[in-house]
Design an enzyme around this catalytic site. Structure first.
Site, PDB file in Angstrom:
ATOM      1  N   ARG A   1       0.869  -1.187   0.000  1.00  0.00           N
ATOM      2  CA  ARG A   1       0.000   0.000   0.000  1.00  0.00           C
ATOM      3  C   ARG A   1       0.898   1.226   0.000  1.00  0.00           C
ATOM      4  O   ARG A   1       1.680   1.420   0.933  1.00  0.00           O
ATOM      5  CB  ARG A   1      -0.919   0.010   1.227  1.00  0.00           C
ATOM      6  CG  ARG A   1      -1.584   1.352   1.438  1.00  0.00           C
ATOM      7  CD  ARG A   1      -2.706   1.314   2.455  1.00  0.00           C
ATOM      8  NE  ARG A   1      -3.874   0.636   1.903  1.00  0.00           N
ATOM      9  CZ  ARG A   1      -5.086   0.702   2.436  1.00  0.00           C
ATOM     10  NH1 ARG A   1      -5.305   1.394   3.537  1.00  0.00           N
ATOM     11  NH2 ARG A   1      -6.091   0.060   1.884  1.00  0.00           N
TER      12      ARG A   1
ATOM     13  N   HIS B   1      -7.297   1.128  -6.406  1.00  0.00           N
ATOM     14  CA  HIS B   1      -7.478   0.222  -5.252  1.00  0.00           C
ATOM     15  C   HIS B   1      -8.075  -1.085  -5.790  1.00  0.00           C
ATOM     16  O   HIS B   1      -9.215  -1.442  -5.498  1.00  0.00           O
ATOM     17  CB  HIS B   1      -8.407   0.881  -4.227  1.00  0.00           C
ATOM     18  CG  HIS B   1      -8.360   0.263  -2.862  1.00  0.00           C
ATOM     19  ND1 HIS B   1      -7.570  -0.830  -2.543  1.00  0.00           N
ATOM     20  CD2 HIS B   1      -9.023   0.577  -1.707  1.00  0.00           C
ATOM     21  CE1 HIS B   1      -7.748  -1.141  -1.276  1.00  0.00           C
ATOM     22  NE2 HIS B   1      -8.621  -0.317  -0.750  1.00  0.00           N
TER      23      HIS B   1
ATOM     24  N   GLN C   1      -9.767  -3.881  -3.576  1.00  0.00           N
ATOM     25  CA  GLN C   1     -11.100  -3.501  -3.091  1.00  0.00           C
ATOM     26  C   GLN C   1     -12.152  -3.787  -4.161  1.00  0.00           C
ATOM     27  O   GLN C   1     -13.259  -4.230  -3.861  1.00  0.00           O
ATOM     28  CB  GLN C   1     -11.111  -2.012  -2.732  1.00  0.00           C
ATOM     29  CG  GLN C   1     -12.440  -1.518  -2.199  1.00  0.00           C
ATOM     30  CD  GLN C   1     -12.761  -2.045  -0.819  1.00  0.00           C
ATOM     31  OE1 GLN C   1     -11.967  -1.917   0.090  1.00  0.00           O
ATOM     32  NE2 GLN C   1     -13.939  -2.645  -0.647  1.00  0.00           N
TER      33      GLN C   1
ATOM     34  N   ASP D   1     -17.224   7.171  -1.692  1.00  0.00           N
ATOM     35  CA  ASP D   1     -15.985   6.985  -0.932  1.00  0.00           C
ATOM     36  C   ASP D   1     -15.736   8.296  -0.193  1.00  0.00           C
ATOM     37  O   ASP D   1     -16.367   9.328  -0.501  1.00  0.00           O
ATOM     38  CB  ASP D   1     -14.832   6.651  -1.907  1.00  0.00           C
ATOM     39  CG  ASP D   1     -13.527   6.323  -1.182  1.00  0.00           C
ATOM     40  OD1 ASP D   1     -13.568   6.008   0.027  1.00  0.00           O
ATOM     41  OD2 ASP D   1     -12.460   6.376  -1.831  1.00  0.00           O
TER      42      ASP D   1
ATOM     43  N   CYS E   1     -16.254   1.456   0.398  1.00  0.00           N
ATOM     44  CA  CYS E   1     -15.089   0.626   0.739  1.00  0.00           C
ATOM     45  C   CYS E   1     -14.704   0.765   2.206  1.00  0.00           C
ATOM     46  O   CYS E   1     -14.037  -0.108   2.748  1.00  0.00           O
ATOM     47  CB  CYS E   1     -13.920   0.970  -0.177  1.00  0.00           C
ATOM     48  SG  CYS E   1     -13.236   2.624   0.086  1.00  0.00           S
TER      49      CYS E   1
ATOM     50  N   ARG F   1     -13.201  -8.743   1.199  1.00  0.00           N
ATOM     51  CA  ARG F   1     -11.783  -8.464   0.950  1.00  0.00           C
ATOM     52  C   ARG F   1     -10.979  -9.755   1.179  1.00  0.00           C
ATOM     53  O   ARG F   1     -10.070 -10.071   0.417  1.00  0.00           O
ATOM     54  CB  ARG F   1     -11.276  -7.360   1.897  1.00  0.00           C
ATOM     55  CG  ARG F   1     -11.834  -5.977   1.642  1.00  0.00           C
ATOM     56  CD  ARG F   1     -11.373  -5.386   0.330  1.00  0.00           C
ATOM     57  NE  ARG F   1      -9.935  -5.284   0.245  1.00  0.00           N
ATOM     58  CZ  ARG F   1      -9.189  -4.282   0.755  1.00  0.00           C
ATOM     59  NH1 ARG F   1      -9.787  -3.282   1.371  1.00  0.00           N
ATOM     60  NH2 ARG F   1      -7.882  -4.266   0.603  1.00  0.00           N
TER      61      ARG F   1
END
Ligand code: CP
Ligand code: NVA
Length: 307
Positions: free
Chosen positions: A101, A128, A131, A224, A264, A292
């Site tokens: 990440r 991402h 996700q 988001d 998310c 996930r």
């Protein structure tokens, strides 16, 4: 050749579907396969904070018979003293895969370039993709097939989730709509890539400035945070600019009655989404968060098989 997962379109439509099928199988039987038995170690590196990604990779690697090695860049040489490429040369001789990440997508590309173990993007400033595998799995579980469904993202159209929705949604043959203000539009190059994919899969991409128009009659509504990691200094301006792009019950009521709501997480209730929607009956956020685990396990199994 070693396969990496740096952005959503690193998978073809068939490969994406194969991974989602495998994720559903692994969800039914968590310990069905053990490609990391030995145990082998997977390095999971964080330049930014995380709850879901950290836990789901750690648990998923253990479920697959391996050992997760969680590394924070704050106390490693990466991120200042040593390049991603030199770090990869060290890690690839000892670990089965590298999960990272980070901020710049270019760092991930450098980490993956010529590296003999799979490199997985666990979130960058631009994408991402892990996700999105979880999100597509969740939509598939609740709505059946993905192809032909319409999904609208409302909010910061320049954020990493949007770029991933564009690419992964197009790969799945979905119609992806983005509702965002001027100045918060997705990267042109990603929109062009998503349009090229959608042309082949039967999906489509449309960018709106009006959230009401964008949400009318759709199957899935997503949003988001308005303040992604690294954008904290812009918070005040963002709250002003994005105020019209909140998902509330009135907006949600314009979608299909059975429409799903996804986020998310982490969420700022009262900003990008009201508590009524995110904690309401159409929200599938806890399935999404759980998925996930299953999606990333399937991804790791699939990537390790390609070697
Ligand atoms: N959705 C997500 O990636 O959450 P974390 O930042 O907690 O990992
Ligand atoms: N767009 C958000 C996603 C967090 C999982 C961020 O980058 O902070």
């Amino acid at each position: 050749m070693t396969r990496h997962f740096l952005r959503d379109d690193d998978l073809s439509p068939l490969e994406q579907a194969e991974i989602l099928d495998l994720a559903l199988e692994l969800k039914k039987d968590r310990n069905r396969v053990s490609p990391l038995a030995g145990p082998k170690t997977v390095a999971v590196i964080f330049d930014k904070s995380s709850t879901r990604t950290r836990v789901s990779f750690a648990v998923g690697i253990a479920d697959l018979g391996g050992i997760p090695l969680i590394i924070s860049t704050a106390n490693s040489q990466l991120g200042g003293k040593e390049s991603p490429s030199d770090t990869a040369r060290v890690l690839e001789r000892q670990v089965a895969a590298i999960v990272w990440r980070t901020y710049a997508q270019s760092g991930l590309e450098e980490m993956a370039d010529g590296t003999t173990v799979p490199v997985i993007n666990a979130l960058s400033d631009d994408f991402h993709p892990c996700q999105l595998l979880a999100d597509l799995l969740t939509i598939r579980e609740h709505s059946g097939e993905l192809a032909g469904l319409t999904l609208t993202f409302v909010g910061d159209g320049a954020d990493n989730m949007v770029h991933s929705y564009l690419l992964a949604g197009a790969t799945a043959g979905m119609h992806v709509r983005i509702a965002c203000p001027d100045g918060y539009r997705p990267m042109d190059a990603v929109v062009a890539d998503a349009e090229a994919i959608a042309e082949k899969t039967g999906g489509s991409i449309t960018i709106y400035s009006d959230p009401v128009q964008a949400v009318a009659g759709v199957d899935v509504v997503v949003t988001d945070t308005w303040v992604s990691m690294g954008k904290e200094e812009e918070k005040e301006q963002r709250l002003l600019d994005l105020g019209r792009y909140r998902v509330d019950a009135d907006l949600m009521a314009l979608a299909k009655p059975e429409a799903l709501f996804l986020h998310c997480l982490p969420a700022d209730r009262g900003y990008e989404v009201t508590a009524e929607v995110i904690d309401g009956p159409q929200s599938v956020i806890w399935d999404e968060a759980e998925n996930r685990l299953h999606a990333q396990k399937a991804l790791m199994v699939w990537l390790l098989r390609q070697k």
